[in-house]
Scaffold this motif. Structure first.
Motif, PDB file in Angstrom:
ATOM      1  N   ALA A  66       0.851  -1.200   0.000  1.00 35.53           N
ATOM      2  CA  ALA A  66       0.000   0.000   0.000  1.00 35.53           C
ATOM      3  C   ALA A  66       0.876   1.235   0.000  1.00 35.53           C
ATOM      4  CB  ALA A  66      -0.891   0.000   1.233  1.00 35.53           C
ATOM      5  N   LYS A  67       0.431   2.269  -0.728  1.00 40.90           N
ATOM      6  CA  LYS A  67       1.179   3.532  -0.722  1.00 40.90           C
ATOM      7  C   LYS A  67       0.214   4.697  -0.585  1.00 40.90           C
ATOM      8  CE  LYS A  67       1.477   3.601  -5.763  1.00 40.90           C
ATOM      9  NZ  LYS A  67       2.297   3.826  -6.926  1.00 40.90           N
ATOM     10  N   VAL A  68       0.753   5.808  -0.141  1.00 42.27           N
ATOM     11  CA  VAL A  68      -0.052   7.004   0.105  1.00 42.27           C
ATOM     12  C   VAL A  68       0.469   8.123  -0.784  1.00 42.27           C
ATOM     13  CG1 VAL A  68      -0.881   8.590   1.888  1.00 42.27           C
ATOM     14  CG2 VAL A  68      -0.266   6.266   2.523  1.00 42.27           C
ATOM     15  N   GLN A  69      -0.447   8.787  -1.502  1.00 43.07           N
ATOM     16  CA  GLN A  69      -0.043   9.891  -2.388  1.00 43.07           C
ATOM     17  C   GLN A  69      -0.759  11.170  -2.000  1.00 43.07           C
ATOM     18  OE1 GLN A  69      -0.600   9.027  -6.525  1.00 43.07           O
ATOM     19  NE2 GLN A  69       1.151   7.653  -6.658  1.00 43.07           N
ATOM     20  N   ILE A  70      -0.039  12.277  -2.052  1.00 39.60           N
ATOM     21  CA  ILE A  70      -0.648  13.602  -1.873  1.00 39.60           C
ATOM     22  C   ILE A  70       0.213  14.569  -2.671  1.00 39.60           C
ATOM     23  CG2 ILE A  70       0.524  13.828   0.387  1.00 39.60           C
ATOM     24  CD1 ILE A  70      -1.832  15.689   1.222  1.00 39.60           C
ATOM     25  N   THR A  71      -0.418  15.289  -3.588  1.00 40.72           N
ATOM     26  CA  THR A  71       0.267  16.107  -4.631  1.00 40.72           C
ATOM     27  C   THR A  71       1.367  15.249  -5.282  1.00 40.72           C
ATOM     28  OG1 THR A  71       1.689  17.185  -2.987  1.00 40.72           O
ATOM     29  CG2 THR A  71      -0.334  18.321  -3.568  1.00 40.72           C
ATOM     30  N   ASP A  72       2.632  15.690  -5.268  1.00 42.08           N
ATOM     31  CA  ASP A  72       3.668  14.890  -5.940  1.00 42.08           C
ATOM     32  C   ASP A  72       4.484  14.044  -4.958  1.00 42.08           C
ATOM     33  OD1 ASP A  72       4.908  16.973  -4.728  1.00 42.08           O
ATOM     34  OD2 ASP A  72       6.281  17.436  -6.362  1.00 42.08           O
ATOM     35  N   ALA A  73       4.014  13.928  -3.711  1.00 37.12           N
ATOM     36  CA  ALA A  73       4.728  13.114  -2.705  1.00 37.12           C
ATOM     37  C   ALA A  73       4.093  11.727  -2.624  1.00 37.12           C
ATOM     38  CB  ALA A  73       4.663  13.798  -1.347  1.00 37.12           C
ATOM     39  N   THR A  74       4.930  10.711  -2.633  1.00 38.78           N
ATOM     40  CA  THR A  74       4.467   9.328  -2.459  1.00 38.78           C
ATOM     41  C   THR A  74       5.170   8.732  -1.248  1.00 38.78           C
ATOM     42  OG1 THR A  74       4.152   9.100  -4.840  1.00 38.78           O
ATOM     43  CG2 THR A  74       4.240   7.063  -3.566  1.00 38.78           C
ATOM     44  N   LEU A  75       4.382   8.230  -0.292  1.00 35.41           N
ATOM     45  CA  LEU A  75       4.935   7.637   0.930  1.00 35.41           C
ATOM     46  C   LEU A  75       4.483   6.189   1.033  1.00 35.41           C
ATOM     47  CD1 LEU A  75       3.847  10.582   3.258  1.00 35.41           C
ATOM     48  CD2 LEU A  75       6.147  10.244   2.415  1.00 35.41           C
ATOM     49  N   GLN A  76       5.342   5.334   1.567  1.00 35.07           N
ATOM     50  CA  GLN A  76       4.969   3.932   1.774  1.00 35.07           C
ATOM     51  C   GLN A  76       4.116   3.834   3.042  1.00 35.07           C
ATOM     52  OE1 GLN A  76       5.629   1.406  -0.347  1.00 35.07           O
ATOM     53  NE2 GLN A  76       6.591   2.912  -1.684  1.00 35.07           N
ATOM     54  N   TYR A  77       3.080   2.996   2.994  1.00 37.30           N
ATOM     55  CA  TYR A  77       2.255   2.794   4.189  1.00 37.30           C
ATOM     56  C   TYR A  77       3.073   2.042   5.244  1.00 37.30           C
ATOM     57  CZ  TYR A  77      -1.797   1.880   7.107  1.00 37.30           C
ATOM     58  OH  TYR A  77      -2.666   1.855   8.170  1.00 37.30           O
ATOM     59  N   GLY A  78       2.910   2.398   6.527  1.00 41.39           N
ATOM     60  CA  GLY A  78       3.803   1.874   7.576  1.00 41.39           C
ATOM     61  C   GLY A  78       3.370   0.578   8.244  1.00 41.39           C
ATOM     62  N   TYR A  79       2.064   0.240   8.170  1.00 45.05           N
ATOM     63  CA  TYR A  79       1.519  -0.993   8.771  1.00 45.05           C
ATOM     64  C   TYR A  79       1.732  -1.095  10.283  1.00 45.05           C
ATOM     65  CZ  TYR A  79       1.173  -2.613   3.953  1.00 45.05           C
ATOM     66  OH  TYR A  79       0.876  -2.714   2.621  1.00 45.05           O
ATOM     67  N   GLU A  80       1.972   0.014  10.962  1.00 46.81           N
ATOM     68  CA  GLU A  80       2.134  -0.026  12.422  1.00 46.81           C
ATOM     69  C   GLU A  80       0.758  -0.160  13.069  1.00 46.81           C
ATOM     70  OE1 GLU A  80       4.233   0.012  15.978  1.00 46.81           O
ATOM     71  OE2 GLU A  80       5.160   0.249  14.015  1.00 46.81           O
ATOM     72  N   THR A 104      -0.069  19.591  17.361  1.00 45.51           N
ATOM     73  CA  THR A 104       0.427  18.252  17.703  1.00 45.51           C
ATOM     74  C   THR A 104      -0.536  17.182  17.200  1.00 45.51           C
ATOM     75  OG1 THR A 104       1.366  19.225  19.698  1.00 45.51           O
ATOM     76  CG2 THR A 104       1.310  16.842  19.606  1.00 45.51           C
ATOM     77  N   GLU A 105      -1.843  17.419  17.395  1.00 42.07           N
ATOM     78  CA  GLU A 105      -2.835  16.405  17.010  1.00 42.07           C
ATOM     79  C   GLU A 105      -2.846  16.155  15.504  1.00 42.07           C
ATOM     80  OE1 GLU A 105      -4.634  14.334  18.966  1.00 42.07           O
ATOM     81  OE2 GLU A 105      -3.446  15.234  20.565  1.00 42.07           O
ATOM     82  N   THR A 106      -2.643  17.229  14.706  1.00 47.19           N
ATOM     83  CA  THR A 106      -2.620  17.054  13.248  1.00 47.19           C
ATOM     84  C   THR A 106      -1.414  16.215  12.834  1.00 47.19           C
ATOM     85  OG1 THR A 106      -3.710  19.200  12.982  1.00 47.19           O
ATOM     86  CG2 THR A 106      -2.647  18.306  11.038  1.00 47.19           C
ATOM     87  N   THR A 107      -0.262  16.470  13.463  1.00 46.97           N
ATOM     88  CA  THR A 107       0.943  15.682  13.167  1.00 46.97           C
ATOM     89  C   THR A 107       0.710  14.222  13.538  1.00 46.97           C
ATOM     90  OG1 THR A 107       2.268  17.642  13.687  1.00 46.97           O
ATOM     91  CG2 THR A 107       3.435  15.548  13.575  1.00 46.97           C
ATOM     92  N   LYS A 108       0.127  13.987  14.724  1.00 45.44           N
ATOM     93  CA  LYS A 108      -0.150  12.613  15.158  1.00 45.44           C
ATOM     94  C   LYS A 108      -1.141  11.928  14.223  1.00 45.44           C
ATOM     95  CE  LYS A 108      -1.191  11.957  19.502  1.00 45.44           C
ATOM     96  NZ  LYS A 108      -1.836  12.308  20.790  1.00 45.44           N
ATOM     97  N   ASP A 109      -2.143  12.683  13.776  1.00 43.65           N
ATOM     98  CA  ASP A 109      -3.178  12.088  12.923  1.00 43.65           C
ATOM     99  C   ASP A 109      -2.631  11.736  11.543  1.00 43.65           C
ATOM    100  OD1 ASP A 109      -6.136  11.500  13.065  1.00 43.65           O
ATOM    101  OD2 ASP A 109      -6.016  12.559  11.164  1.00 43.65           O
ATOM    102  N   LEU A 110      -1.726  12.564  11.026  1.00 44.72           N
ATOM    103  CA  LEU A 110      -1.095  12.252   9.736  1.00 44.72           C
ATOM    104  C   LEU A 110      -0.281  10.966   9.863  1.00 44.72           C
ATOM    105  CD1 LEU A 110      -0.477  13.009   6.807  1.00 44.72           C
ATOM    106  CD2 LEU A 110       1.393  14.440   7.617  1.00 44.72           C
ATOM    107  N   GLY A 111       0.452  10.829  10.986  1.00 42.11           N
ATOM    108  CA  GLY A 111       1.210   9.609  11.238  1.00 42.11           C
ATOM    109  C   GLY A 111       0.291   8.391  11.325  1.00 42.11           C
ATOM    110  N   ARG A 112      -0.870   8.586  11.978  1.00 40.28           N
ATOM    111  CA  ARG A 112      -1.840   7.498  12.122  1.00 40.28           C
ATOM    112  C   ARG A 112      -2.393   7.099  10.759  1.00 40.28           C
ATOM    113  NH1 ARG A 112      -5.494   9.744  16.113  1.00 40.28           N
ATOM    114  NH2 ARG A 112      -3.850   9.597  17.645  1.00 40.28           N
ATOM    115  N   ALA A 113      -2.647   8.102   9.896  1.00 42.94           N
ATOM    116  CA  ALA A 113      -3.181   7.823   8.554  1.00 42.94           C
ATOM    117  C   ALA A 113      -2.183   7.032   7.719  1.00 42.94           C
ATOM    118  CB  ALA A 113      -3.537   9.138   7.851  1.00 42.94           C
ATOM    119  N   ILE A 114      -0.895   7.335   7.887  1.00 45.35           N
ATOM    120  CA  ILE A 114       0.146   6.686   7.082  1.00 45.35           C
ATOM    121  C   ILE A 114       0.610   5.366   7.739  1.00 45.35           C
ATOM    122  CG2 ILE A 114       2.486   7.050   6.111  1.00 45.35           C
ATOM    123  CD1 ILE A 114       1.766  10.019   5.931  1.00 45.35           C
TER     124      ILE A 114
END
Length: 576
Positions: free
Chosen positions: A98-112, A154-164
């Motif tokens: 699974a991968k996550v895309q937003i604009t031109d950034a692609t991140l690998q899903y972490g499965y944590e 802080t919550e937005t940063t944590k939530d982005l981490g949770r999403a990924i």
């Protein structure tokens, strides 16, 4: 989320083929699913299942709003910015990942595995913050959300981490942190691939920050060079996981803050978070609590808070921000589930009345009741009372040789209600108002009903800040435990789940209270200079018995529930 992205992109391809109503059909289907979830959450559910459905409602509401915006703005293709700027999830059959895309950034899903926790309400401000932070990661930089207290940095940063699917470690920075303890944190994050969120980063002393910039730069340079191993600070060779990220959050211009050095600023991409979209957050949270009239009620809720902010006197302990709104919405949800047949307007009005009155001073009560009456006309609903418990409180008053004044009993009940929804409470009032008597009477009443309450009473002003939290002896590198850290650890180690209170009886000042920020917010963790993290367990509470909040920053005020005990009526002298 992968299915939703696939369905939206399918609707776009149907749009290209000539089916002009493809997105509208998909929107109608999304609304039907959302209505079904709201109906489901109104029933009697177990806590883990309720949490899952509330998260689904939060995510599906955002999905509905995104599709609605795409229709309103006439988006026809998948490569237009309105769609590209969304956090999108794909399954790559080629990589079987699974991968996550937003604009031109692609991140690998972490499965944590991050547990069955709540998710943040996603607003346009959250979306913009997501873009900035993911672009920072894409450019091998750190992220730096900045703004006033209670805007969700802080919550937005944590939530982005949770999403990924990545773990986010929150560290509450203090002036006791040195470059060695920071080096240990950076080494740990680099090897585990977790994200580090450094809360109140500008509280660290300037001498340490100048070394921190070199440490962060070394990790980011190794990421740019795509290294799998690198030598950290010319000492140890460590493994580097490419998912690592560094985020700093700051409150500008508060007491005890330093200006960041320019070479450190250059490593982080800043993101301003000033005004959260409170109406949208309120509507979404009401929906996930099972309210069907959420749109109308959210407007009334926010109007009341905006008018209260403008018309009531400017008291230091008044907070009409996001954290205060969230706690009232949780109470409204409890009322809704307990009494599903009562009108939703009446339930919300009761929650707003009963959970704001404890902090409002005598001179403002008439204005507040006037505002409530204007927004909720002809609605009379009594306070929810536990008469058996009130009788026990009265009995305890007599046993302690106190006069059972109705106002005193009300304050004891209000403290009990506050402790059910907030894990940190300020018991405020002038000397002799009965602050100590209120929490002591509540503890005795709880003991009587079988909830044996353990209390640790500390005066934080009798020792220095380092003796309160603990410190590292620089000569021997030994850790010396502090008064509060030892107490909190000891209470956490008691096996039972009976109430445990840490009562901090002494005036507030920015030096010692700011180190409590990570305990007082949703993280509920005390982070020490030794990198130990002591959790505040679900049955533990912190009470602060204080006279005023003259030396507290808004960051502190917004994090706690307030019980204001006034002596305007003058009943105190008759109570003893």
């Amino acid at each position: 989320m992968i299915v939703w992205v696939s369905n939206v992109e399918q609707a776009f391809s149907q749009l290209q083929s000539g089916n002009l109503d493809a997105l509208k059909t998909f929107l109608a289907k999304s609304i039907e699913i959302l209505k079904g979830l709201i109906k489901r959450v109104q029933g009697d559910l177990e806590k883990p299942l309720r949490q899952k459905i509330m998260v689904l409602i939060t995510m599906d509401t955002h999905s509905r709003d995104v599709v609605k915006r795409l229709i309103d703005e006439g988006v026809k293709k998948t490569d237009e910015f309105q769609w590209q700027s969304q956090l999108k999830f794909y399954w790559s059959h080629k990589e079987n990942n699974a991968k996550v895309q937003i604009t031109d950034a692609t991140l690998q899903y972490g499965y944590e595995y991050l547990g069955n926790g709540p998710r943040l309400v996603i607003t346009p401000l959250t979306d913009r913050c997501y873009i900035t932070l993911t672009q920072a990661l894409n450019l091998n930089m750190g992220g730096a959300p900045a703004g006033p207290a209670g805007t969700g940095k802080t919550e937005t940063t944590k939530d982005l981490g949770r999403a990924i699917g990545l773990p986010v470690m929150v560290f509450n920075c203090s002036d006791q942190m040195n470059y060695e303890s920071m080096a240990q944190i950076f080494m740990g994050l680099s090897q585990s691939g977790a994200w580090g969120c450094f809360d109140e980063f500008n509280r660290i002393s300037i001498e340490v920050l100048s070394v921190v910039s070199t440490q962060v730069k070394q990790v980011l340079d190794a990421l740019k060079e795509r290294k799998t191993k690198f030598i950290f600070m010319e000492k140890d060779e460590i493994v580097l996981a490419d998912s690592v990220g560094f985020f700093i959050t700051m409150n500008p211009g508060y007491a005890g803050r330093t200006e960041l050095p320019e070479n450190l600023k250059a490593l982080f991409r800043s993101c301003a978070m000033v005004v959260p979209d409170i109406v949208l957050i309120c509507e979404n949270m009401l929906m996930s609590e099972g309210f069907s009239e959420a749109k109308e009620l959210s407007k009334k809720f926010v109007t009341l808070y905006n008018l209260s902010k403008a018309l009531l006197s400017k008291q230091m302990h008044y907070d009409w921000g996001l954290r205060a709104i969230k706690s009232v919405l949780v109470v409204a949800g409890q009322f809704k589930r307990a009494e599903p047949n009562v009108k939703e307007q009446a339930l919300l009005m009761r929650a707003l009345r009963d959970f704001n009155i404890p902090k409002i001073v005598q001179q403002d009560l008439s204005i507040f009741f006037g505002l409530l009456g204007d927004l909720f006309p002809n609605i009379e609903i009594p306070r929810k009372r536990d008469m058996d418990f009130e009788a026990i409180i009265e009995k305890m008053c007599v046993e302690q040789k106190l006069y059972p004044d109705p106002d005193f009993i009300l304050k004891v009940v209000q403290l009990r209600e506050l402790l059910e929804i907030r894990h940190c409470v300020f018991v405020m009032g002038p000397p002799g108002a009965g602050k100590s008597s209120v929490w002591k009477t509540l503890a005795e009443a709880q003991n009587k009903v079988g909830q044996k309450t353990t209390i640790a009473d500390i005066n934080p002003k009798v020792v220095s800040t380092k003796d309160l939290y603990g410190y590292i002896i620089m000569a021997t590198k030994e850790w010396k435990d502090g008064l509060l850290s030892k107490t909190m650890r000891s209470l956490g180690e008691i096996a039972d789940t009976n109430p445990k209170w840490i009562v901090l009886d002494g005036d507030l000042d920015a030096n010692w209270i700011e180190s409590m920020n990570s305990v007082m917010d949703d993280n509920k963790i005390l982070t020490l200079a030794s990198n130990e993290r002591i959790p505040l367990k679900p049955h533990m509470r912190q009470l602060f018995e204080i006279r005023d909040l003259n030396f507290a920053t808004p960051a502190t005020v917004s994090r706690a529930g307030i019980l204001y005990i006034s002596d305007d009526k003058g009943s105190q002298w008759r109570s003893y």
